[in-house]
Design a protein around this motif. Structure first.
Motif, PDB file in Angstrom:
ATOM      1  N   VAL A   3      38.582  63.283   5.978  1.00 36.35           N
ATOM      2  CA  VAL A   3      37.981  61.906   5.714  1.00 36.35           C
ATOM      3  C   VAL A   3      36.948  61.703   6.854  1.00 36.35           C
ATOM      4  CG1 VAL A   3      38.173  59.559   5.279  1.00 36.35           C
ATOM      5  CG2 VAL A   3      39.637  61.222   3.949  1.00 36.35           C
ATOM      6  N   TYR A   4      37.512  61.874   8.107  1.00 44.92           N
ATOM      7  CA  TYR A   4      36.646  61.508   9.291  1.00 44.92           C
ATOM      8  C   TYR A   4      35.465  62.436   9.514  1.00 44.92           C
ATOM      9  CZ  TYR A   4      35.528  60.768  14.266  1.00 44.92           C
ATOM     10  OH  TYR A   4      35.145  60.742  15.619  1.00 44.92           O
ATOM     11  N   ARG A   5      35.848  63.639   9.202  1.00 42.24           N
ATOM     12  CA  ARG A   5      34.596  64.633   9.112  1.00 42.24           C
ATOM     13  C   ARG A   5      33.507  64.214   8.131  1.00 42.24           C
ATOM     14  NH1 ARG A   5      38.005  70.149   9.923  1.00 42.24           N
ATOM     15  NH2 ARG A   5      38.150  69.916  12.179  1.00 42.24           N
ATOM     16  N   GLN A   6      33.725  63.959   6.982  1.00 38.30           N
ATOM     17  CA  GLN A   6      32.959  63.534   5.896  1.00 38.30           C
ATOM     18  C   GLN A   6      32.076  62.268   6.365  1.00 38.30           C
ATOM     19  OE1 GLN A   6      32.061  65.340   3.273  1.00 38.30           O
ATOM     20  NE2 GLN A   6      33.227  66.935   4.044  1.00 38.30           N
ATOM     21  N   ILE A   7      32.757  61.351   6.819  1.00 40.25           N
ATOM     22  CA  ILE A   7      32.297  60.054   7.359  1.00 40.25           C
ATOM     23  C   ILE A   7      30.973  60.334   8.335  1.00 40.25           C
ATOM     24  CG2 ILE A   7      32.621  57.671   8.404  1.00 40.25           C
ATOM     25  CD1 ILE A   7      35.140  57.621   6.807  1.00 40.25           C
ATOM     26  N   CYS A   8      31.544  60.994   9.484  1.00 42.22           N
ATOM     27  CA  CYS A   8      30.874  61.349  10.585  1.00 42.22           C
ATOM     28  C   CYS A   8      29.482  62.251  10.127  1.00 42.22           C
ATOM     29  CB  CYS A   8      31.393  62.063  11.592  1.00 42.22           C
ATOM     30  SG  CYS A   8      32.730  60.908  12.429  1.00 42.22           S
ATOM     31  N   VAL A  10      28.049  62.304   7.101  1.00 37.34           N
ATOM     32  CA  VAL A  10      27.194  61.443   6.197  1.00 37.34           C
ATOM     33  C   VAL A  10      26.314  60.396   7.034  1.00 37.34           C
ATOM     34  CG1 VAL A  10      27.250  59.481   4.667  1.00 37.34           C
ATOM     35  CG2 VAL A  10      28.567  61.618   4.216  1.00 37.34           C
ATOM     36  N   LEU A  11      26.983  59.956   8.209  1.00 43.57           N
ATOM     37  CA  LEU A  11      26.399  59.052   9.136  1.00 43.57           C
ATOM     38  C   LEU A  11      25.483  59.823  10.130  1.00 43.57           C
ATOM     39  CD1 LEU A  11      29.153  56.241   9.351  1.00 43.57           C
ATOM     40  CD2 LEU A  11      27.090  56.436   7.856  1.00 43.57           C
ATOM     41  N   GLY A  12      25.851  60.955  10.276  1.00 39.15           N
ATOM     42  CA  GLY A  12      25.128  61.631  11.559  1.00 39.15           C
ATOM     43  C   GLY A  12      25.509  61.400  12.824  1.00 39.15           C
ATOM     44  N   ILE A  13      26.729  60.901  12.902  1.00 39.55           N
ATOM     45  CA  ILE A  13      27.172  60.561  14.414  1.00 39.55           C
ATOM     46  C   ILE A  13      28.623  61.522  14.577  1.00 39.55           C
ATOM     47  CG2 ILE A  13      26.774  58.235  14.391  1.00 39.55           C
ATOM     48  CD1 ILE A  13      29.496  57.523  13.409  1.00 39.55           C
ATOM     49  N   ASN A  14      28.544  61.867  15.718  1.00 38.54           N
ATOM     50  CA  ASN A  14      29.776  62.573  16.234  1.00 38.54           C
ATOM     51  C   ASN A  14      30.159  63.994  15.386  1.00 38.54           C
ATOM     52  OD1 ASN A  14      31.793  63.453  18.081  1.00 38.54           O
ATOM     53  ND2 ASN A  14      33.366  62.025  17.263  1.00 38.54           N
ATOM     54  N   VAL A  15      29.054  64.688  15.085  1.00 41.16           N
ATOM     55  CA  VAL A  15      29.227  65.761  13.961  1.00 41.16           C
ATOM     56  C   VAL A  15      30.141  66.823  14.561  1.00 41.16           C
ATOM     57  CG1 VAL A  15      27.852  67.348  12.613  1.00 41.16           C
ATOM     58  CG2 VAL A  15      26.996  65.202  13.089  1.00 41.16           C
TER      59      VAL A  15
END
Length: 191
Positions: A33-38, A40-45
């Motif tokens: 979930v954390y990976r997906q959120i990051c 999508v937001l383009g942060i800390n990929v």
């Protein structure tokens, strides 16, 4: 009364087991979930799409030109001094490393310094050294062999007609030989 208390304990135990399983599931699902959120937001990929991701390229490198750097070593002292390779091809703006080897052939320690020179002379302001053994004095132990790097790049503003540059070092002894302190001379006493 005992049966009511037993039923209440079983109900509480069931709720605690469900809560524990839910907490484990939440912790397990948190990473994707954390990976997906990051992503999508383009942060800390943390993940990259595709199997191969090209390394970033230096846009200051002029790949349309190739300069041949010829290496030379001269020695003025008790050692052998030479480049480990005679030439290298580089693009202007590209970081390159070459090695020079020195061997102290004496049974004593020596201090030395390398002085660079460039040909053609017009290349001198365009030969940019990032790290070099010539920046400081070198102390070589008796019979020591050492490889020393030169990290450099050629300024892309180098005139287009320059296709070859010779980098030459003269390695010479400074300060004379290290000598042990001489014992004071004994004087004869008259009797």
């Amino acid at each position: 009364m005992n049966s009511k208390l037993l039923r209440l304990n079983r109900t509480t135990l069931g709720k605690l087991v469900v809560v524990a399983i839910a907490m484990f599931g939440f912790g397990y699902a948190l990473v994707p979930v954390y990976r997906q959120i990051c992503e999508v937001l383009g942060i800390n990929v943390l993940t990259q799409k595709g199997e191969f991701v090209a390394a970033p390229t230096n846009t200051q490198v002029d790949t349309s030109r190739t300069i041949t750097i010829e290496l030379d070593g001269n020695s003025q002292g008790p050692w052998r001094f030479r480049p480990t390779t005679r030439s290298i091809d580089v693009h202007p703006g590209e970081l390159a490393t070459v090695m020079y080897e020195v061997v102290n052939t004496q049974g004593r320690a020596v201090k030395a310094q390398a002085i660079p020179s460039y040909a053609p002379q017009s290349a001198t302001p365009h030969f940019m050294k990032v790290d070099c053994f010539c920046f400081q004095e070198q102390t070589l132990a008796a019979n020591e062999a050492r490889q020393m790097p030169v990290v450099f790049f050629i300024d892309p503003k180098l005139p287009r007609e320059v296709k070859n540059i010779t980098l030459s070092y003269t390695f010479f002894e400074i300060g004379g030989a290290f000598k042990a302190a001489a014992a004071p001379a004994k004087s004869a006493k008259n009797g």
